[in-house]
Design a protein around this motif. Structure first.
Motif, PDB file in Angstrom:
ATOM      1  N   VAL A   1       0.844  -1.199   0.000  1.00  0.00           N
ATOM      2  CA  VAL A   1       0.000   0.000   0.000  1.00  0.00           C
ATOM      3  C   VAL A   1       0.882   1.252   0.000  1.00  0.00           C
ATOM      4  CG1 VAL A   1      -1.695   1.321   1.310  1.00  0.00           C
ATOM      5  CG2 VAL A   1      -1.929  -1.149   1.141  1.00  0.00           C
ATOM      6  N   ALA A   2       1.917   1.216   0.841  1.00  0.00           N
ATOM      7  CA  ALA A   2       2.810   2.378   0.928  1.00  0.00           C
ATOM      8  C   ALA A   2       3.462   2.663  -0.421  1.00  0.00           C
ATOM      9  CB  ALA A   2       3.872   2.137   1.997  1.00  0.00           C
ATOM     10  N   GLU A   3       3.912   1.611  -1.079  1.00  0.00           N
ATOM     11  CA  GLU A   3       4.560   1.792  -2.393  1.00  0.00           C
ATOM     12  C   GLU A   3       3.590   2.420  -3.393  1.00  0.00           C
ATOM     13  OE1 GLU A   3       7.599  -2.027  -2.006  1.00  0.00           O
ATOM     14  OE2 GLU A   3       5.986  -2.076  -3.488  1.00  0.00           O
ATOM     15  N   ASP A   4       2.365   1.904  -3.381  1.00  0.00           N
ATOM     16  CA  ASP A   4       1.361   2.444  -4.305  1.00  0.00           C
ATOM     17  C   ASP A   4       1.079   3.911  -4.020  1.00  0.00           C
ATOM     18  OD1 ASP A   4       1.221   0.062  -5.536  1.00  0.00           O
ATOM     19  OD2 ASP A   4      -0.657  -0.595  -4.590  1.00  0.00           O
ATOM     20  N   LEU A   5       0.945   4.227  -2.737  1.00  0.00           N
ATOM     21  CA  LEU A   5       0.635   5.610  -2.375  1.00  0.00           C
ATOM     22  C   LEU A   5       1.754   6.551  -2.817  1.00  0.00           C
ATOM     23  CD1 LEU A   5      -0.908   5.124   1.182  1.00  0.00           C
ATOM     24  CD2 LEU A   5      -2.092   5.903  -0.868  1.00  0.00           C
ATOM     25  N   ILE A   6       2.979   6.082  -2.740  1.00  0.00           N
ATOM     26  CA  ILE A   6       4.097   6.935  -3.142  1.00  0.00           C
ATOM     27  C   ILE A   6       4.119   7.135  -4.654  1.00  0.00           C
ATOM     28  CG2 ILE A   6       6.614   7.107  -3.180  1.00  0.00           C
ATOM     29  CD1 ILE A   6       6.457   5.577  -0.444  1.00  0.00           C
ATOM     30  N   SER A   7       3.872   6.040  -5.391  1.00  0.00           N
ATOM     31  CA  SER A   7       3.768   6.183  -6.849  1.00  0.00           C
ATOM     32  C   SER A   7       2.705   7.204  -7.205  1.00  0.00           C
ATOM     33  CB  SER A   7       3.369   4.852  -7.498  1.00  0.00           C
ATOM     34  OG  SER A   7       4.434   3.960  -7.426  1.00  0.00           O
ATOM     35  N   GLU A   8       1.540   7.053  -6.554  1.00  0.00           N
ATOM     36  CA  GLU A   8       0.428   7.976  -6.824  1.00  0.00           C
ATOM     37  C   GLU A   8       0.817   9.412  -6.483  1.00  0.00           C
ATOM     38  OE1 GLU A   8      -3.238   6.853  -4.926  1.00  0.00           O
ATOM     39  OE2 GLU A   8      -2.934   4.764  -5.506  1.00  0.00           O
ATOM     40  N   THR A   9       1.539   9.564  -5.376  1.00  0.00           N
ATOM     41  CA  THR A   9       1.956  10.905  -4.953  1.00  0.00           C
ATOM     42  C   THR A   9       2.853  11.555  -6.001  1.00  0.00           C
ATOM     43  OG1 THR A   9       1.840  10.254  -2.640  1.00  0.00           O
ATOM     44  CG2 THR A   9       3.139  12.206  -3.146  1.00  0.00           C
ATOM     45  N   PHE A  10       3.819  10.797  -6.498  1.00  0.00           N
ATOM     46  CA  PHE A  10       4.712  11.349  -7.512  1.00  0.00           C
ATOM     47  C   PHE A  10       3.930  11.764  -8.766  1.00  0.00           C
ATOM     48  CE2 PHE A  10       8.478   8.813  -5.656  1.00  0.00           C
ATOM     49  CZ  PHE A  10       8.883   9.907  -4.927  1.00  0.00           C
TER      50      PHE A  10
ATOM     51  N   GLY B   1       1.921  14.790  -8.092  1.00  0.00           N
ATOM     52  CA  GLY B   1       2.828  15.930  -8.040  1.00  0.00           C
ATOM     53  C   GLY B   1       3.162  16.429  -9.426  1.00  0.00           C
ATOM     54  N   LEU B   2       3.401  15.463 -10.305  1.00  0.00           N
ATOM     55  CA  LEU B   2       3.736  15.800 -11.683  1.00  0.00           C
ATOM     56  C   LEU B   2       2.584  16.538 -12.355  1.00  0.00           C
ATOM     57  CD1 LEU B   2       6.267  15.210 -13.280  1.00  0.00           C
ATOM     58  CD2 LEU B   2       5.174  13.168 -14.191  1.00  0.00           C
ATOM     59  N   LYS B   3       1.368  16.032 -12.098  1.00  0.00           N
ATOM     60  CA  LYS B   3       0.194  16.624 -12.731  1.00  0.00           C
ATOM     61  C   LYS B   3      -0.046  18.044 -12.247  1.00  0.00           C
ATOM     62  CE  LYS B   3      -2.478  12.571 -13.811  1.00  0.00           C
ATOM     63  NZ  LYS B   3      -3.180  11.580 -12.989  1.00  0.00           N
ATOM     64  N   SER B   4       0.226  18.258 -10.949  1.00  0.00           N
ATOM     65  CA  SER B   4      -0.088  19.589 -10.417  1.00  0.00           C
ATOM     66  C   SER B   4       1.174  20.422 -10.222  1.00  0.00           C
ATOM     67  CB  SER B   4      -0.858  19.458  -9.112  1.00  0.00           C
ATOM     68  OG  SER B   4      -0.121  18.658  -8.222  1.00  0.00           O
ATOM     69  N   LYS B   5       2.204  20.117 -10.977  1.00  0.00           N
ATOM     70  CA  LYS B   5       3.456  20.818 -10.718  1.00  0.00           C
ATOM     71  C   LYS B   5       3.387  22.312 -11.050  1.00  0.00           C
ATOM     72  CE  LYS B   5       6.400  19.912 -14.788  1.00  0.00           C
ATOM     73  NZ  LYS B   5       5.570  19.225 -15.773  1.00  0.00           N
TER      74      LYS B   5
ATOM     75  N   GLU C   1      10.641  21.142  -1.920  1.00  0.00           N
ATOM     76  CA  GLU C   1      10.038  20.088  -2.740  1.00  0.00           C
ATOM     77  C   GLU C   1       9.494  18.956  -1.859  1.00  0.00           C
ATOM     78  OE1 GLU C   1      11.777  18.675  -7.076  1.00  0.00           O
ATOM     79  OE2 GLU C   1      13.092  18.739  -5.364  1.00  0.00           O
ATOM     80  N   ARG C   2      10.309  18.605  -0.856  1.00  0.00           N
ATOM     81  CA  ARG C   2       9.916  17.491  -0.008  1.00  0.00           C
ATOM     82  C   ARG C   2       8.644  17.806   0.784  1.00  0.00           C
ATOM     83  NH1 ARG C   2      14.164  15.341   4.325  1.00  0.00           N
ATOM     84  NH2 ARG C   2      13.073  16.785   5.692  1.00  0.00           N
ATOM     85  N   THR C   3       8.581  19.004   1.340  1.00  0.00           N
ATOM     86  CA  THR C   3       7.390  19.411   2.096  1.00  0.00           C
ATOM     87  C   THR C   3       6.158  19.367   1.213  1.00  0.00           C
ATOM     88  OG1 THR C   3       8.870  20.952   3.191  1.00  0.00           O
ATOM     89  CG2 THR C   3       6.535  21.184   3.661  1.00  0.00           C
ATOM     90  N   TRP C   4       6.343  19.839  -0.007  1.00  0.00           N
ATOM     91  CA  TRP C   4       5.230  19.872  -0.953  1.00  0.00           C
ATOM     92  C   TRP C   4       4.749  18.455  -1.271  1.00  0.00           C
ATOM     93  CZ3 TRP C   4       5.053  18.884  -6.498  1.00  0.00           C
ATOM     94  CH2 TRP C   4       3.891  19.381  -7.110  1.00  0.00           C
ATOM     95  N   LEU C   5       5.708  17.552  -1.520  1.00  0.00           N
ATOM     96  CA  LEU C   5       5.338  16.165  -1.818  1.00  0.00           C
ATOM     97  C   LEU C   5       4.659  15.513  -0.607  1.00  0.00           C
ATOM     98  CD1 LEU C   5       8.480  15.023  -3.836  1.00  0.00           C
ATOM     99  CD2 LEU C   5       6.141  15.146  -4.711  1.00  0.00           C
ATOM    100  N   ILE C   6       5.152  15.826   0.585  1.00  0.00           N
ATOM    101  CA  ILE C   6       4.530  15.278   1.800  1.00  0.00           C
ATOM    102  C   ILE C   6       3.078  15.733   1.903  1.00  0.00           C
ATOM    103  CG2 ILE C   6       4.488  15.509   4.330  1.00  0.00           C
ATOM    104  CD1 ILE C   6       6.516  13.521   3.735  1.00  0.00           C
ATOM    105  N   SER C   7       2.814  16.995   1.547  1.00  0.00           N
ATOM    106  CA  SER C   7       1.438  17.487   1.659  1.00  0.00           C
ATOM    107  C   SER C   7       0.514  16.740   0.689  1.00  0.00           C
ATOM    108  CB  SER C   7       1.386  19.002   1.429  1.00  0.00           C
ATOM    109  OG  SER C   7       1.645  19.287   0.076  1.00  0.00           O
TER     110      SER C   7
END
Lengths: 80, 184
Positions: free
Chosen positions: B32-41, B44-48, B57-63
């Motif tokens: 699940v964690a791996e999937d969530l991280i893929s989705e996050t990236f 992030g790309l879509k809303s960059k 960058e890290r704070t933004w990805l965490i949000s």
């Protein structure tokens, strides 16, 4: 072949590092112990080193596998 | 102005492990964690274009990741509610074996993962960040993933003595850094 009877500090540090990964031979471990008896600085290094190993274990820090990271990179690249 | 710009091509190397540790304590499931991280990236790309450059960058990805985790629990809870409705139709053998009870309860597992450990992990990551990227990678492979010396040497095309020098430097730097950030 020369038989080694004492470690220099450098050799002791190297053996101590290896020992953290259980890759230190028995004879090197003995030489390390001898060296630690006579060398305060290396004793300190050894204590710190052991502590770092404990930290790494007790924190249960985890990383993603290389394969998974590669897959993520490819996926990202396809959207870039 | 020193504005931060995004480098999506570096995201995986720079943040995947950090995000993974952030996620794993919250969802307790590697997959699940791996999937969530893929989705996050990807999100992030879509809303960059929405990235204002006033956070790291890290704070933004965490949000983004935080929202993904909340979504994950929301979905899971809806499934749980449906399971309760269906339970009336299950056969005798299953009696009392409520689906709801079978939805994993992580409270026991997380209890072991103390606040101290979470903070320690963060401190280790902060310190790993101060290392040379390649050295940090080699150290992580050797120490966290328990790769063989030989395997790492082949991968990075270095000799075992190169490897031990790198490990030695990484360990020394980490000890000093952790002493400063964690022990004091």
């Amino acid at each position: 072949m020369k038989i080694q009877i004492a470690f220099s500090c450098k050799e002791a540090a190297h053996a101590c590092d290896k020992h953290q990964y259980k890759e230190c031979s028995k004879s090197d471990r003995m030489l390390l112990q001898f060296h630690l008896v006579i060398c305060k600085l290396c004793r300190e290094y050894s204590t710190q080193n052991k502590r770092l190993t404990d930290f790494m274990h007790s924190s249960a820090i985890a990383t993603l596998s290389r394969e998974k990271k590669e897959a993520m990179k490819q996926q990202l690249r396809s959207y870039l | 102005m020193g504005e931060v710009t995004l480098h999506p091509e570096k995201w995986v190397d720079r943040y995947a492990d950090y995000l993974f540790n952030y996620t794993i304590v919250r969802v307790n499931d590697r997959i699940v964690a791996e999937d969530l991280i893929s989705e996050t990236f990807l999100a992030g790309l879509k809303s960059k274009d929405n990235f204002k450059g006033n956070a790291s960058e890290r704070t933004w990805l965490i949000s983004i990741l935080k929202r993904k985790i909340i979504d994950y629990y929301r979905k899971k809870n809806t499934q749980k509610a449906q399971a309760e409705v269906h339970i009336t139709y299950s056969d005798d053998e299953m009696e009392g074996d409520w689906l709801e009870e079978r939805v994993e309860d992580f409270s026991d597992q997380t209890a072991e993962d103390t606040l101290e450990n979470k903070e320690l992990r963060l401190a280790i990551f902060e310190c790993l960040d101060t290392l040379d990227e390649r050295h940090a990678d080699i150290f992580k492979l050797k120490t966290i993933q328990n790769y063989d010396t030989e395997a790492i040497c082949n991968e990075y095309n270095i000799t075992p003595s190169n490897l031990w020098v790198i490990i030695h430097r990484a360990r020394k730097a980490l000890m000093t850094c952790l002493k400063k950030h964690w022990l004091e």
